[in-house]
Design a protein around this motif. Structure first.
Motif, PDB file in Angstrom:
ATOM      1  N   ASN A  87     -35.292 -90.657  -5.467  1.00 57.95           N
ATOM      2  CA  ASN A  87     -34.762 -89.303  -5.651  1.00 57.95           C
ATOM      3  C   ASN A  87     -35.792 -88.232  -5.332  1.00 57.95           C
ATOM      4  O   ASN A  87     -35.709 -87.114  -5.821  1.00 57.95           O
ATOM      5  CB  ASN A  87     -34.263 -89.130  -7.092  1.00 57.95           C
ATOM      6  CG  ASN A  87     -35.411 -89.200  -8.098  1.00 57.95           C
ATOM      7  OD1 ASN A  87     -36.413 -89.878  -7.863  1.00 57.95           O
ATOM      8  ND2 ASN A  87     -35.261 -88.511  -9.218  1.00 57.95           N
TER       9      ASN A  87
ATOM     10  N   PRO B 241     -40.710 -88.473 -11.226  1.00 59.92           N
ATOM     11  CA  PRO B 241     -39.347 -88.257 -10.728  1.00 59.92           C
ATOM     12  C   PRO B 241     -38.268 -88.674 -11.730  1.00 59.92           C
ATOM     13  O   PRO B 241     -37.199 -88.054 -11.768  1.00 59.92           O
ATOM     14  CB  PRO B 241     -39.298 -89.125  -9.470  1.00 59.92           C
ATOM     15  CG  PRO B 241     -40.726 -89.378  -9.105  1.00 59.92           C
ATOM     16  CD  PRO B 241     -41.462 -89.405 -10.397  1.00 59.92           C
TER      17      PRO B 241
ATOM     18  N   ARG C  35     -38.276 -86.122 -14.457  1.00 62.25           N
ATOM     19  CA  ARG C  35     -38.160 -84.802 -13.830  1.00 62.25           C
ATOM     20  C   ARG C  35     -39.131 -83.810 -14.480  1.00 62.25           C
ATOM     21  O   ARG C  35     -38.761 -82.747 -14.960  1.00 62.25           O
ATOM     22  CB  ARG C  35     -36.708 -84.293 -13.892  1.00 62.25           C
ATOM     23  CG  ARG C  35     -35.691 -85.278 -13.315  1.00 62.25           C
ATOM     24  CD  ARG C  35     -34.294 -84.712 -13.288  1.00 62.25           C
ATOM     25  NE  ARG C  35     -34.130 -83.695 -12.247  1.00 62.25           N
ATOM     26  CZ  ARG C  35     -33.816 -83.959 -10.969  1.00 62.25           C
ATOM     27  NH1 ARG C  35     -33.661 -85.217 -10.573  1.00 62.25           N
ATOM     28  NH2 ARG C  35     -33.664 -82.971 -10.099  1.00 62.25           N
ATOM     29  N   ARG C  36     -40.365 -84.225 -14.465  1.00 60.34           N
ATOM     30  CA  ARG C  36     -41.423 -83.443 -15.099  1.00 60.34           C
ATOM     31  C   ARG C  36     -42.620 -83.384 -14.149  1.00 60.34           C
ATOM     32  O   ARG C  36     -43.018 -84.391 -13.575  1.00 60.34           O
ATOM     33  CB  ARG C  36     -41.826 -84.081 -16.427  1.00 60.34           C
ATOM     34  CG  ARG C  36     -42.951 -83.312 -17.158  1.00 60.34           C
ATOM     35  CD  ARG C  36     -43.357 -84.027 -18.436  1.00 60.34           C
ATOM     36  NE  ARG C  36     -42.237 -84.126 -19.366  1.00 60.34           N
ATOM     37  CZ  ARG C  36     -41.684 -85.272 -19.747  1.00 60.34           C
ATOM     38  NH1 ARG C  36     -42.143 -86.429 -19.268  1.00 60.34           N
ATOM     39  NH2 ARG C  36     -40.676 -85.281 -20.597  1.00 60.34           N
TER      40      ARG C  36
ATOM     41  N   LEU D 133     -38.329 -79.875 -14.825  1.00 62.17           N
ATOM     42  CA  LEU D 133     -37.449 -79.594 -13.706  1.00 62.17           C
ATOM     43  C   LEU D 133     -35.990 -79.814 -14.103  1.00 62.17           C
ATOM     44  O   LEU D 133     -35.684 -80.722 -14.889  1.00 62.17           O
ATOM     45  CB  LEU D 133     -37.806 -80.492 -12.522  1.00 62.17           C
ATOM     46  CG  LEU D 133     -39.274 -80.375 -12.053  1.00 62.17           C
ATOM     47  CD1 LEU D 133     -39.560 -81.376 -10.962  1.00 62.17           C
ATOM     48  CD2 LEU D 133     -39.577 -78.970 -11.576  1.00 62.17           C
TER      49      LEU D 133
ATOM     50  N   ASP E 201     -31.921 -80.805 -14.009  1.00 66.69           N
ATOM     51  CA  ASP E 201     -31.253 -82.031 -13.585  1.00 66.69           C
ATOM     52  C   ASP E 201     -30.625 -81.899 -12.197  1.00 66.69           C
ATOM     53  O   ASP E 201     -30.404 -82.895 -11.519  1.00 66.69           O
ATOM     54  CB  ASP E 201     -30.159 -82.404 -14.601  1.00 66.69           C
ATOM     55  CG  ASP E 201     -30.762 -82.803 -15.950  1.00 66.69           C
ATOM     56  OD1 ASP E 201     -31.930 -83.256 -15.948  1.00 66.69           O
ATOM     57  OD2 ASP E 201     -30.083 -82.647 -16.984  1.00 66.69           O
TER      58      ASP E 201
ATOM     59  N   LEU F   4     -36.644 -82.895  -5.575  1.00 68.09           N
ATOM     60  CA  LEU F   4     -35.978 -83.908  -6.412  1.00 68.09           C
ATOM     61  C   LEU F   4     -34.467 -83.725  -6.273  1.00 68.09           C
ATOM     62  O   LEU F   4     -33.960 -82.609  -6.433  1.00 68.09           O
ATOM     63  CB  LEU F   4     -36.381 -83.747  -7.880  1.00 68.09           C
ATOM     64  CG  LEU F   4     -37.743 -84.304  -8.300  1.00 68.09           C
ATOM     65  CD1 LEU F   4     -38.019 -83.948  -9.758  1.00 68.09           C
ATOM     66  CD2 LEU F   4     -37.821 -85.799  -8.096  1.00 68.09           C
TER      67      LEU F   4
END
Length: 538
Positions: free
Chosen positions: A321, A414, A417-418, A464, A466, A537
């Motif tokens: 992703n 990933p 998502r940080r 980050l 979603d 992402l």
């Protein structure tokens, strides 16, 4: 001090001054006297001095042997002017007594009466048609000679041939307060160890005033005090400047000490014209040397750029992703900007964007040191603050207090998502999404790397969303790109450019951003490195 005159089979010529009591000669660079010649063995021969000060040559079992005066030898004594053949090279030993030397003197001599005539720059050079035509031939003989000593040697050959000098010398000059350097001296008298004593004032008048001096011995005529400073019973002599575009680059001198017959005004005019040809030749030698130096520097910079480009990631990163791409457009041949990205075994992705203060090779060298440290440290260590302290110490040590690096050193997770990162004085990134939302991540950064050896750094975190989103990193070459009117591209134009691109793939986003910058600056020269990195992402 003894010298070796080396002549290569392709016409190259070199003179090496030798010190000590033995010298290994060969093709290998580790030899005392390396020869750039494919036929020469790696360690071909040994030249040495014995306890009596005599020179000897010893062949070191070379493939093609060592010849002295066309005779193959294993060990042989060498005297001045012996021809030593090594591979494709012909060597000749020259000692301090092998060539005449110029001595400038102001002391009176035993020379009888003489007349001295001088013509300054204001006096035209008048040449008969026959001699004017011969100058074209002389120019052809000198054209294409881009070795200084070769050029001046041929110039003296011409002067001796056409003006019947018995002795001649050429000196180059770096300007006041320097003394002329006599780099070529020739004698047709067969006594190669004799000194040539000439008046210092005559040479100075040619060098500093651009005068052309003619001296003829006239024992029955009036006595000229300037001529009394010429030693060696000179019967006639001439000295002229080598002048080109009103710049005196040196002098050429010639005299007769045994043959009778003085020189005329037409002779020194012809001699002065030859001096001007010599000066033009010296100017060409300098231009060719400068061109070769620039070409060499250009080749080294191109090689440095090739090596540096290999330090950047070879291709975009594409994972489940995650997609990352970047661009580095150097303001010079090599860049002081640095970007990097790579995946760790634990699934985290290292992202680095940095900018070394300054430009060119020095900045690129410091950047390459940082790149090595990043890969060694961040491949396994997840403590960004500790790693950044290591980078800071490295930059402080290698920058010698005069260079520093701004940078963002981060780890992107990933799955969570940080993005965790340390900002060392760098411009904060932009966070974009496909709906046109955009945030400038601009927290208070720490000091750049290399400012203080003991700086402490803190790790910061960006959560980050979603939905698909992109982090855009850049260096100040983007915002400081300048158009012909002196306006900067700036943050506002960058934000305006990026806002509609949040839904694009990294490669497309970077391409469009770079195109906008190029359209803004138009034909204004780029003075700084432009670097962009986009991590998306999905």
């Amino acid at each position: 001090m003894p010298q070796l005159d080396i002549r290569y089979s392709d016409g190259r010529h070199d003179i090496r001054t030798i010190e000590g009591d033995q010298w290994i000669i060969g093709r290998d660079a580790s030899c005392d006297l390396p020869l750039d010649d494919a036929v020469t063995s790696r360690r071909h021969a040994r030249l040495y001095l014995d306890e009596h000060g005599q020179f000897w040559i010893q062949d070191l079992l070379s493939k093609n042997g060592t010849l002295v005066n066309d005779q193959r030898v294993q060990v042989a004594r060498i005297q001045s002017h012996d021809r030593i053949a090594i591979g494709g090279c012909l060597l000749r030993l020259m000692t301090a007594t092998d060539q005449p030397s110029i001595v400038l003197s102001d002391a009176p001599s035993d020379t009888q009466g003489a007349t001295t005539n001088a013509w300054g720059r204001a006096h035209d050079v008048n040449l008969a048609e026959k001699r004017l035509r011969s100058l074209y031939e002389m120019n052809e003989r000198l054209t294409g000679r881009f070795d200084r000593d070769d050029l001046l040697g041929e110039l003296l050959n011409i002067c001796i041939e056409y003006l019947r000098f018995e002795r001649a010398g050429a000196a180059i000059w770096a300007g006041a307060p320097h003394q002329p350097q006599w780099v070529q001296i020739k004698s047709t008298r067969g006594d190669e160890s004799e000194e040539i004593r000439i008046s210092r004032s005559i040479v100075d008048r040619a060098l500093r005033n651009g005068e052309r001096i003619l001296i003829n011995d006239t024992s029955e005529g009036s006595f000229d005090p300037t001529a009394s400073m010429i030693a060696g019973n000179i019967l006639s002599a001439m000295c002229v400047p080598m002048e080109y575009h009103d710049e005196v680059r040196g002098v050429i001198y010639g005299d007769r000490v045994s043959s009778t017959g003085g020189y005329q005004k037409a002779d020194i005019d012809y001699f002065a014209a030859l001096g001007r040809l010599g000066a033009m030749g010296l100017a060409n030698v300098q231009l060719v040397a400068e061109m070769k130096e620039r070409q060499n520097i250009q080749m080294q910079l191109q090689l440095a750029r090739q090596i540096q480009s290999q330090l950047f990631p070879a291709e975009p990163l594409v994972a489940a992703n995650l997609e990352i791409d970047a661009l580095n457009d150097p303001g010079q041949q090599v860049s002081g900007d640095y970007y990097d990205y790579f995946q760790r075994p634990d699934g985290l992705t290292v992202i680095v964007m940095a900018d070394v203060a300054g430009k060119g090779a020095a900045a690129a060298l410091l950047m390459s040191n940082l790149q090595a440290a990043v890969h060694l440290t961040l491949m396994m260590d997840a403590d960004l603050a500790r790693a950044t302290r290591i980078f800071n110490e490295l930059a402080y040590r290698n920058g010698a207090g005069s260079k520093f690096i701004t940078g963002i050193i981060g780890l992107l997770d990933p799955r969570a998502r940080r993005f965790s990162y340390v900002n060392a004085g760098h411009l904060g990134p932009y966070l974009l999404d496909a709906n046109g939302r955009m945030d400038k991540i601009d927290p208070s950064p720490g000091l750049p790397l290399g400012i203080e050896a003991t700086t402490q750094y803190e790790t910061q975190v960006i959560e980050l969303p979603d939905s698909p989103s992109t982090l855009l990193f850049y260096t100040d070459g983007v915002t400081e790109a300048e158009n012909p009117q002196g306006e900067l591209f700036g943050e506002a134009r960058l934000a305006e450019t990026l806002r509609p691109l949040g839904g694009q793939a990294p490669a497309e986003l970077i391409t469009r951003a770079r195109r906008s910058i190029r359209q803004f600056v138009r034909n204004h020269p780029q003075t700084d490195d432009i670097t962009l990195l986009a991590a998306r992402l999905t």
